[in-house]
Design a protein around this motif. Sequence first.
Motif, short mmCIF file in Angstrom:
data_model
loop_
_atom_site.label_atom_id
_atom_site.label_comp_id
_atom_site.label_asym_id
_atom_site.label_seq_id
_atom_site.Cartn_x
_atom_site.Cartn_y
_atom_site.Cartn_z
N SER A 22 0.81 -1.23 0.00
CA SER A 22 0.00 0.00 0.00
C SER A 22 0.84 1.27 0.00
N ALA A 23 2.10 1.17 -0.40
CA ALA A 23 2.99 2.35 -0.41
C ALA A 23 2.42 3.44 -1.31
N PRO A 24 2.47 4.70 -0.86
CA PRO A 24 2.02 5.80 -1.71
C PRO A 24 2.78 5.78 -3.05
N GLY A 25 2.05 5.93 -4.13
CA GLY A 25 2.71 5.88 -5.43
C GLY A 25 2.68 4.51 -6.05
N GLY A 26 2.19 3.52 -5.29
CA GLY A 26 2.06 2.19 -5.86
C GLY A 26 2.83 1.12 -5.11
N ARG A 27 2.41 -0.09 -5.31
CA ARG A 27 3.00 -1.26 -4.66
C ARG A 27 4.49 -1.39 -4.99
N ALA A 34 14.04 -3.14 -0.81
CA ALA A 34 15.41 -3.35 -0.35
C ALA A 34 16.32 -2.22 -0.82
N GLN A 35 16.12 -1.76 -2.05
CA GLN A 35 16.92 -0.66 -2.58
C GLN A 35 16.66 0.63 -1.80
N ARG A 36 15.42 0.87 -1.46
CA ARG A 36 15.09 2.06 -0.66
C ARG A 36 15.69 1.98 0.74
N LEU A 37 15.68 0.78 1.31
CA LEU A 37 16.20 0.62 2.67
C LEU A 37 17.72 0.73 2.72
N PRO A 58 13.77 -2.61 16.47
CA PRO A 58 12.92 -1.42 16.39
C PRO A 58 13.39 -0.39 15.36
N GLU A 59 14.72 -0.18 15.29
CA GLU A 59 15.21 0.81 14.32
C GLU A 59 14.98 0.34 12.89
N GLU A 60 15.04 -0.97 12.65
CA GLU A 60 14.76 -1.49 11.31
C GLU A 60 13.28 -1.36 10.99
N LEU A 61 12.46 -1.52 12.00
CA LEU A 61 11.02 -1.35 11.82
C LEU A 61 10.70 0.08 11.40
N GLN A 62 11.39 1.03 12.02
CA GLN A 62 11.18 2.43 11.65
C GLN A 62 11.65 2.70 10.22
N THR A 68 8.43 2.76 3.16
CA THR A 68 7.15 2.51 2.48
C THR A 68 6.25 3.74 2.50
N GLY A 69 6.78 4.85 3.01
CA GLY A 69 6.05 6.10 3.00
C GLY A 69 4.91 6.18 4.00
N GLN A 70 5.00 5.38 5.07
CA GLN A 70 3.92 5.35 6.06
C GLN A 70 4.48 5.37 7.48
#
Length: 285
Positions: A22-27, A34-37, A58-62, A68-70
């Motif tokens: 459900s990421a803004p801008g599309g799935r 992984a590239q974004r992370l 917790p830091e990875e969760l953030q 994912t823009g959320q």
Amino acid sequence: MSTDYQQAREALGVSLRELRFSAPGGRLTGTQLAQRLGAGWTKSKISKVENGKQTLEPEELQQWTNATGQPEAYDGLLAQLRGFNSHIRSWRRQLAAGHRPVQQAIAAEYERSAVVHGFESVTVPGILQTADYARSIFTRYAELQRSRRDTEDAVRARLRRQEMLYDSGKRFKILVGETALRSLICSPSALAAQLDRLAGIIGIDTVQLGVIPFSASLKIPPVGGFWIHDERLVTVETWHAELWIDDAASIATYLRTWNTLRESAVYGADAQNVINAARRALSSR
């Protein structure tokens, strides 16, 4: 690992997958996320997390919620993560600040407990340890876990917990395997003093100390140690983590286990004889 724990981890994975979908801008695909992370993240790791085979810090969760823009989802997911992680407390996390805080945390549970059932097969229980024996234990575990060496603080915290043995409002029902009386996890002189300490415990009205001799007939094998607090909590140590178990069915299983092991134990003068035999064997080495 408990089924409840695994189900909770899988549920968190589903929530994280939904964020990716459900990421803004599309799935996002796993590769795109992984590239974004960035560094340390791969498509394989994304898959393991979403399928409940790996748990995030917790830091990875953030990082995940941000990527994912959320980011607004972070607090709810963190509560979900903490809810099941509280049951499996990794030594890496617990010992980050040293051994003393771990001793203080378990001491708080002893404070809350009126009746404590315990079993240790190969080491003397912490609540019955002498300073030298405890010092050896903490030193060896600090080496194993590569943890902070706060040995003397940890020893003091462990010995302070022993004051509860003399609280008339508490009862300690402890089983120890004969192996614990003979294992040289410490120096021979330290073990000799430890055996003298155990012998002195027998007869205290708040403590029922049973010893399971080598010669005892066993209904079940006396394997790993565990501690039951007022039938509300069981703690079990493994090499990688400490398990805190609070579901009624599992607690009932541990109580049945303790009661079965108790049938093989000896008490009073008979327990003294087993301890004294171990002491004599140590002196003859």
